[in-house]
Design a protein around this motif. Structure first.
Motif, PDB file in Angstrom:
ATOM      1  N   HIS A  23     -28.923 -69.109 -50.886  1.00 17.07           N
ATOM      2  CA  HIS A  23     -27.585 -69.318 -50.339  1.00 17.07           C
ATOM      3  C   HIS A  23     -26.627 -69.701 -51.472  1.00 17.07           C
ATOM      4  O   HIS A  23     -27.053 -70.094 -52.564  1.00 17.07           O
ATOM      5  CB  HIS A  23     -27.597 -70.445 -49.299  1.00 17.07           C
ATOM      6  CG  HIS A  23     -28.403 -70.136 -48.076  1.00 17.07           C
ATOM      7  ND1 HIS A  23     -27.994 -69.243 -47.102  1.00 17.07           N
ATOM      8  CD2 HIS A  23     -29.604 -70.619 -47.650  1.00 17.07           C
ATOM      9  CE1 HIS A  23     -28.895 -69.188 -46.136  1.00 17.07           C
ATOM     10  NE2 HIS A  23     -29.891 -70.011 -46.449  1.00 17.07           N
TER      11      HIS A  23
ATOM     12  N   CYS B 277     -32.699 -71.259 -41.755  1.00 19.13           N
ATOM     13  CA  CYS B 277     -31.538 -71.732 -40.988  1.00 19.13           C
ATOM     14  C   CYS B 277     -30.919 -70.659 -40.094  1.00 19.13           C
ATOM     15  O   CYS B 277     -30.035 -70.957 -39.282  1.00 19.13           O
ATOM     16  CB  CYS B 277     -30.465 -72.285 -41.939  1.00 19.13           C
ATOM     17  SG  CYS B 277     -29.726 -71.036 -43.015  1.00 19.13           S
ATOM     18  N   GLY B 278     -31.357 -69.422 -40.255  1.00 16.99           N
ATOM     19  CA  GLY B 278     -30.856 -68.346 -39.405  1.00 16.99           C
ATOM     20  C   GLY B 278     -29.499 -67.793 -39.811  1.00 16.99           C
ATOM     21  O   GLY B 278     -28.940 -66.922 -39.128  1.00 16.99           O
ATOM     22  N   LYS B 279     -28.954 -68.247 -40.941  1.00 17.74           N
ATOM     23  CA  LYS B 279     -27.640 -67.778 -41.365  1.00 17.74           C
ATOM     24  C   LYS B 279     -27.733 -66.371 -41.945  1.00 17.74           C
ATOM     25  O   LYS B 279     -28.644 -66.050 -42.705  1.00 17.74           O
ATOM     26  CB  LYS B 279     -27.053 -68.729 -42.416  1.00 17.74           C
ATOM     27  CG  LYS B 279     -25.647 -68.346 -42.854  1.00 17.74           C
ATOM     28  CD  LYS B 279     -25.100 -69.313 -43.903  1.00 17.74           C
ATOM     29  CE  LYS B 279     -23.700 -68.901 -44.356  1.00 17.74           C
ATOM     30  NZ  LYS B 279     -23.164 -69.826 -45.394  1.00 17.74           N
ATOM     31  N   GLU B 280     -26.768 -65.533 -41.565  1.00 22.37           N
ATOM     32  CA  GLU B 280     -26.688 -64.186 -42.127  1.00 22.37           C
ATOM     33  C   GLU B 280     -25.935 -64.238 -43.448  1.00 22.37           C
ATOM     34  O   GLU B 280     -24.871 -64.845 -43.558  1.00 22.37           O
ATOM     35  CB  GLU B 280     -25.981 -63.241 -41.150  1.00 22.37           C
ATOM     36  CG  GLU B 280     -26.752 -63.021 -39.860  1.00 22.37           C
ATOM     37  CD  GLU B 280     -26.056 -62.045 -38.936  1.00 22.37           C
ATOM     38  OE1 GLU B 280     -24.924 -61.627 -39.247  1.00 22.37           O
ATOM     39  OE2 GLU B 280     -26.656 -61.681 -37.910  1.00 22.37           O
ATOM     40  N   GLU B 281     -26.500 -63.612 -44.460  1.00 27.61           N
ATOM     41  CA  GLU B 281     -25.909 -63.636 -45.799  1.00 27.61           C
ATOM     42  C   GLU B 281     -25.694 -62.215 -46.309  1.00 27.61           C
ATOM     43  O   GLU B 281     -26.383 -61.272 -45.901  1.00 27.61           O
ATOM     44  CB  GLU B 281     -26.817 -64.381 -46.787  1.00 27.61           C
ATOM     45  CG  GLU B 281     -26.899 -65.876 -46.557  1.00 27.61           C
ATOM     46  CD  GLU B 281     -25.710 -66.625 -47.151  1.00 27.61           C
ATOM     47  OE1 GLU B 281     -24.712 -65.972 -47.525  1.00 27.61           O
ATOM     48  OE2 GLU B 281     -25.779 -67.864 -47.233  1.00 27.61           O
TER      49      GLU B 281
ATOM     50  N   SER C 163     -23.880 -74.116 -49.186  1.00 23.09           N
ATOM     51  CA  SER C 163     -24.849 -74.243 -48.092  1.00 23.09           C
ATOM     52  C   SER C 163     -25.785 -75.424 -48.322  1.00 23.09           C
ATOM     53  O   SER C 163     -26.192 -75.707 -49.453  1.00 23.09           O
ATOM     54  CB  SER C 163     -25.664 -72.947 -47.965  1.00 23.09           C
ATOM     55  OG  SER C 163     -26.668 -73.091 -46.978  1.00 23.09           O
TER      56      SER C 163
ATOM     57  N   CYS D 208     -28.740 -75.491 -46.892  1.00 21.73           N
ATOM     58  CA  CYS D 208     -30.096 -74.914 -46.851  1.00 21.73           C
ATOM     59  C   CYS D 208     -30.496 -74.457 -48.250  1.00 21.73           C
ATOM     60  O   CYS D 208     -29.770 -73.711 -48.909  1.00 21.73           O
ATOM     61  CB  CYS D 208     -30.133 -73.737 -45.878  1.00 21.73           C
ATOM     62  SG  CYS D 208     -31.760 -72.928 -45.754  1.00 21.73           S
TER      63      CYS D 208
ATOM     64  N   THR E 251     -31.040 -62.230 -43.302  1.00 16.35           N
ATOM     65  CA  THR E 251     -30.947 -63.444 -42.488  1.00 16.35           C
ATOM     66  C   THR E 251     -31.965 -64.458 -42.985  1.00 16.35           C
ATOM     67  O   THR E 251     -33.146 -64.140 -43.144  1.00 16.35           O
ATOM     68  CB  THR E 251     -31.215 -63.135 -41.005  1.00 16.35           C
ATOM     69  OG1 THR E 251     -30.261 -62.161 -40.551  1.00 16.35           O
ATOM     70  CG2 THR E 251     -31.090 -64.395 -40.151  1.00 16.35           C
ATOM     71  N   CYS E 252     -31.522 -65.666 -43.247  1.00 16.54           N
ATOM     72  CA  CYS E 252     -32.407 -66.719 -43.751  1.00 16.54           C
ATOM     73  C   CYS E 252     -33.411 -67.111 -42.669  1.00 16.54           C
ATOM     74  O   CYS E 252     -33.033 -67.406 -41.533  1.00 16.54           O
ATOM     75  CB  CYS E 252     -31.583 -67.931 -44.181  1.00 16.54           C
ATOM     76  SG  CYS E 252     -32.584 -69.336 -44.742  1.00 16.54           S
TER      77      CYS E 252
ATOM     78  N   LYS F 232     -27.910 -57.366 -47.317  1.00 10.80           N
ATOM     79  CA  LYS F 232     -27.651 -58.212 -46.158  1.00 10.80           C
ATOM     80  C   LYS F 232     -28.987 -58.692 -45.608  1.00 10.80           C
ATOM     81  O   LYS F 232     -29.915 -57.905 -45.427  1.00 10.80           O
ATOM     82  CB  LYS F 232     -26.872 -57.440 -45.091  1.00 10.80           C
ATOM     83  CG  LYS F 232     -25.466 -57.031 -45.533  1.00 10.80           C
ATOM     84  CD  LYS F 232     -24.715 -56.320 -44.418  1.00 10.80           C
ATOM     85  CE  LYS F 232     -23.295 -55.959 -44.865  1.00 10.80           C
ATOM     86  NZ  LYS F 232     -22.523 -55.268 -43.800  1.00 10.80           N
TER      87      LYS F 232
ATOM     88  N   THR G 260     -35.164 -66.774 -49.889  1.00 10.52           N
ATOM     89  CA  THR G 260     -35.698 -65.695 -49.058  1.00 10.52           C
ATOM     90  C   THR G 260     -36.253 -64.590 -49.946  1.00 10.52           C
ATOM     91  O   THR G 260     -35.573 -64.100 -50.853  1.00 10.52           O
ATOM     92  CB  THR G 260     -34.595 -65.108 -48.152  1.00 10.52           C
ATOM     93  OG1 THR G 260     -34.095 -66.137 -47.298  1.00 10.52           O
ATOM     94  CG2 THR G 260     -35.134 -63.960 -47.311  1.00 10.52           C
TER      95      THR G 260
END
Length: 237
Positions: A95, A221-225, A99, A101, A217-218, A215, A105
């Protein structure tokens, strides 16, 4: 005497010109050159290793490796790497600093999905005013590294020399000046206004480069990056 193994050969079109070059995978001795450079970690060592590997592995009919644009070199090397080791590069994505988190990933990137991107608005012709302009040529990998390194340093002379080297010609409404010396081109640059010089720097800021958007998703934490990799070293981070 031990037998020699036959290595496969592949074709590739240079992004800058469309010229077809032939290349083979790099051998263990050439992989050793790269690994030593990566251990050292300096940009100069890595650049020299890449040049050495490409000189060994590429056969081009009409273009010398030293004259290839830096993004041709990057593109060739990435393709040699795909044929030599694997077309999959394993990355660890993080991130941004904002962030909380800290989870990294794991991501597998297919080299075959990576291409040279020409930014919108990029043009080799740079108009300095309504009548006078420059036609620029793309720098080699070493030229580009020097420009990027020296723009933030105190060695301004190297910056001017590198940029002047990449001026193909100067033109106005009546003439095209193709036979100027390096010293004359440097003097020409020194007599520009800051606004005019910034137009030339814009050419470098928008140079074509290896680029790919990832693109993901972590898992934590579920955040899309979304992360954009640009330049060869980004793909080996």
């Amino acid at each position: 005497m031990l037998p020699n193994l036959q290595n496969p050969e592949f074709e590739l079109k240079l992004p800058s010109t469309g010229e077809v070059v032939h290349y083979r995978p790099f051998l263990v001795k050439e992989e050793k050159i790269l690994l030593i450079a990566l251990e050292g970690g300096s940009a100069e060592e890595i650049t020299n290793a890449i040049y050495q590997i490409i000189r060994n592995c590429v056969r081009a009919e009409s273009t010398d490796v030293m004259d290839m644009t830096y993004f041709d070199i990057e593109y060739i090397f990435l393709n040699i790497r795909a044929k030599s080791i694997d077309n999959i590069i394993k990355l660890k994505l993080s991130h941004g600093t904002e962030s909380e988190c800290t989870k990294q990933t794991d991501f597998e990137l297919d080299i075959n999905d990576v291409d040279i991107v020409y930014p919108n608005g990029h043009d080799k012709k740079v108009m300095l005013d309504d009548n006078v302009g420059l036609l620029m040529k793309y720098p080699s990998l070493k030229d580009q590294q020097q420009i990027e390194d020296d723009v933030t340093s105190s060695d301004v002379e190297k910056v001017f020399t590198a940029i002047a080297t990449c001026i193909e010609n100067v033109f106005d409404t009546d003439n095209v000046y193709e036979d100027s010396t390096l010293a004359e081109r440097i003097q020409f640059l020194e007599n520009l206004t800051k606004v005019q010089f910034d137009k030339i720097l814009a050419f470098y800021r928008t140079l074509p480069a290896l680029q790919h958007e990832i693109k993901y998703t972590c898992d934590e934490c579920g955040k899309e990056e979304s992360i954009t990799l640009r330049g060869m070293q980004s793909f080996f981070a």
